[in-house]
Design an enzyme around this catalytic site. Structure first.
Site, PDB file in Angstrom:
ATOM      1  N   THR A  40      -1.684  12.874   4.689  1.00 18.70           N
ATOM      2  CA  THR A  40      -2.929  13.285   5.616  1.00 18.70           C
ATOM      3  C   THR A  40      -3.766  14.423   4.742  1.00 18.70           C
ATOM      4  OG1 THR A  40      -1.698  12.606   7.635  1.00 18.70           O
ATOM      5  CG2 THR A  40      -3.891  14.113   7.764  1.00 18.70           C
ATOM      6  N   ASN A  55      -0.106   0.023   6.427  1.00 19.64           N
ATOM      7  CA  ASN A  55       0.976   0.468   7.171  1.00 19.64           C
ATOM      8  C   ASN A  55       1.340  -0.580   8.256  1.00 19.64           C
ATOM      9  OD1 ASN A  55      -1.242   1.715   8.112  1.00 19.64           O
ATOM     10  ND2 ASN A  55      -0.355   2.868   9.615  1.00 19.64           N
ATOM     11  N   GLN A  63       2.400   3.944   1.626  1.00 20.19           N
ATOM     12  CA  GLN A  63       3.416   3.146   1.829  1.00 20.19           C
ATOM     13  C   GLN A  63       4.055   2.188   0.813  1.00 20.19           C
ATOM     14  OE1 GLN A  63       4.811   2.284   4.902  1.00 20.19           O
ATOM     15  NE2 GLN A  63       3.266   3.717   6.329  1.00 20.19           N
ATOM     16  N   ALA A  77       6.592  12.397   1.099  1.00 20.19           N
ATOM     17  CA  ALA A  77       8.062  12.001   0.857  1.00 20.19           C
ATOM     18  C   ALA A  77       8.651  11.625   2.125  1.00 20.19           C
ATOM     19  CB  ALA A  77       8.472  13.699   0.554  1.00 20.19           C
ATOM     20  N   HIS A  78       8.102  11.594   3.273  1.00 17.23           N
ATOM     21  CA  HIS A  78       9.088  11.201   4.390  1.00 17.23           C
ATOM     22  C   HIS A  78       9.270   9.774   4.680  1.00 17.23           C
ATOM     23  CE1 HIS A  78       6.181  10.364   7.721  1.00 17.23           C
ATOM     24  NE2 HIS A  78       5.437  10.928   7.069  1.00 17.23           N
ATOM     25  N   THR A 111       1.703  29.700  -0.469  1.00 20.60           N
ATOM     26  CA  THR A 111       3.056  29.561  -1.058  1.00 20.60           C
ATOM     27  C   THR A 111       3.664  28.038  -0.911  1.00 20.60           C
ATOM     28  OG1 THR A 111       3.300  32.028  -0.380  1.00 20.60           O
ATOM     29  CG2 THR A 111       5.126  30.490  -0.781  1.00 20.60           C
ATOM     30  N   CYS A 159       1.078   6.786  14.392  1.00 19.30           N
ATOM     31  CA  CYS A 159      -0.114   7.953  14.765  1.00 19.30           C
ATOM     32  C   CYS A 159      -1.112   7.523  15.604  1.00 19.30           C
ATOM     33  CB  CYS A 159      -0.845   8.359  13.299  1.00 19.30           C
ATOM     34  SG  CYS A 159       0.413   8.387  12.277  1.00 19.30           S
TER      35      CYS A 159
HETATM   36  N1  PMP Z   1      -1.266   7.047   5.080  1.00 22.19           N
HETATM   37  C1  PMP Z   1      -0.606   5.842   5.343  1.00 22.19           C
HETATM   38  C2  PMP Z   1      -0.897   4.709   4.831  1.00 22.19           C
HETATM   39  C3  PMP Z   1       0.275   6.211   6.350  1.00 22.19           C
HETATM   40  O1  PMP Z   1       1.153   5.356   6.718  1.00 22.19           O
HETATM   41  C4  PMP Z   1       0.697   7.588   6.737  1.00 22.19           C
HETATM   42  C5  PMP Z   1       1.734   7.899   7.643  1.00 22.19           C
HETATM   43  N2  PMP Z   1       1.807   7.014   8.852  1.00 22.19           N
HETATM   44  C6  PMP Z   1       0.019   8.603   6.244  1.00 22.19           C
HETATM   45  C7  PMP Z   1      -1.157   8.233   5.513  1.00 22.19           C
HETATM   46  C8  PMP Z   1      -0.007   9.995   6.824  1.00 22.19           C
HETATM   47  O2  PMP Z   1       1.206  10.637   6.096  1.00 22.19           O
HETATM   48  P1  PMP Z   1       1.658  12.126   6.494  1.00 22.19           P
HETATM   49  O3  PMP Z   1       2.654  11.718   7.593  1.00 22.19           O
HETATM   50  O4  PMP Z   1       2.659  12.404   5.334  1.00 22.19           O
HETATM   51  O5  PMP Z   1       0.394  12.835   6.643  1.00 22.19           O
END
Ligand code: PMP
Length: 387
Positions: free
Chosen positions: A70, A153, A181, A202-203, A238, A330
């Site tokens: 994001t 996504n 993705q 990373a997640h 930091t 989201c």
């Molecule tokens: N872009 C896409 C295409 C995503 O799938 C996501 C996560 N759902 C994000 C942005 C946001 O990523 P983050 O959770 O690292 O802010």
């Protein structure tokens, strides 16, 4: 539990956890400090940067660490708003993005528009394919940045990044790809893409949450959102050293067998969708698989079971231990129809019926078979109660 919501997030890999714990315990000094412990922390940061860059296919100095995709997307888009006023792209007025970007990107586009920067939207067709003819018509020498996701996504549909880069670059515009993705689910690398800016998180590939990066192509002078000296003046604050160390470990884990993982997920998704088709035929229940006529990520299946609402299907599935999702995490809980499916021309009613199953690289065929059995039971009972 059978977890089939890997597009929302993935479990943290053991090697990432281990490395994070190690850094938290041992390397807690500030990487900007001049003393010995600070320098040791700086070396850990540099080492992680090199390992992540190797995985993403970029140079270490092209990486700017952020709190996730994001923030990276914000840095790309707000940097473009800035670039309209200074530097090589000064004087260009507009931004262009696709109609199916991540909700945070759509919200950002609305803000940018409100602040007086025109944003145009490239439509998609019924399969979720980007309309390249429309892209041609929209992208001219007035455009500073074109932004598109590498893969959606919700549907997993891949975007034509190479073609779009060609169009953007011919007009002197820059291309940002939200590759969130794509990383870990395809062998695409930054160096092989024609993108100028690339967002990652990373997640999405078994790293920790709250850390990601914007890759900024060498030579591009891109301002950061947060003033300060870290990240060579491009992102103050930091550094999240434990998160970045976990990011590096997850990157190496994902790189280990990436091509084989992609093939395995492709085969499992095929097995899953074949099973869904059999089940729908047996129950005489309609089934729609979104984006199946075009190129998709290997792990994503967005489906609709006739007119059954996603929330009912998901609740019943969860009772059997199967975790899936409706659209983007989201947006969930807001009972809004998916903007992605609306953009594809789906009705609001049907857009509320889409269920997303997203596999991970550790998903097994046993889990797929058990999930299919659960779907069969759930559909059978939901269809019965409706009649
Ligand atoms: N872009 C896409 C295409 C995503 O799938 C996501 C996560 N759902 C994000 C942005 C946001 O990523 P983050 O959770 O690292 O802010």
């Amino acid at each position: 539990m059978i977890y089939l919501d890997h597009n929302a997030t993935t479990p943290v890999a053991a090697e990432a956890l281990q490395e994070m714990r190690d850094v938290l315990e041992r390397v807690w000094a500030n990487p900007s400090s001049a003393h010995g412990p600070g320098q040791a922390a700086r070396r850990v940061l540099a080492d992680a940067r090199t390992r992540i860059a190797r995985f993403l296919g970029c140079g270490p100095t092209e990486l700017v660490f952020t709190s996730g995709a994001t923030e990276a997307n914000h840095m790309a888009v707000l940097g473009a708003c800035n670039a309209r006023r200074r530097g090589a792209h000064c004087g260009r007025r507009r931004l262009v993005l696709s109609a199916v970007e991540h909700p945070s990107m759509m919200a950002l586009a609305a803000r940018v528009r409100d602040s007086g920067c025109p944003v145009d939207v490239i439509p998609v067709d019924g399969e979720g394919r980007l309309d390249l003819q429309a892209a041609h018509a929209l992208i001219d020498t007035d455009v500073v940045l074109v932004s598109v996701m590498g893969a959606n996504n919700e549907t997993g549909v891949l975007m034509p990044v190479a073609e779009l880069a060609e169009i953007a670059h011919t007009q002197g515009a820059l291309l940002h790809v939200d590759a969130t993705q794509v990383v870990g689910k395809s062998v695409q690398r930054f160096a092989d893409s024609a993108a100028d800016l690339w967002s990652v998180s990373a997640h999405k590939f078994n790293g920790p949450k709250g850390v990601g990066a914007l890759v900024v192509r060498k030579g591009l002078d891109w301002p950061g959102l947060l003033a300060g000296n870290q990240e060579r003046g491009r992102r103050g604050g930091t550094e999240n050293l434990p998160g970045i160390a976990g990011f590096a470990a997850a990157a190496e884990g994902a790189a280990l067998d990436l091509a084989a993982d992609v093939d395995r997920m492709t085969a499992l998704r095929e097995r899953f969708e074949s099973g869904l088709k059999r089940c729908s035929a047996q129950l005489n229940a309609p089934l729609t698989i979104y984006g199946c006529a075009t190129q998709r990520l290997p792990n994503t299946s967005l489906v609709r079971f006739g007119e059954l609402k996603a929330e009912h299907v998901l609740r019943a599935l969860e009772r059997t231990g199967v975790i899936a999702a409706s659209g983007s995490a989201c947006c969930s809980g807001r009972d809004l129809p998916s903007h992605v499916l609306l953009a594809q021309g789906e009705s609001p009613q049907y857009a509320r019926c889409a269920v997303r199953f997203s596999l991970g690289r550790h998903t097994t065929s046993e889990e797929i078979d058990a999930a299919l059995l659960a779907v069969q039971r759930v559909l059978g009972s939901l269809l019965n109660t409706r009649h």
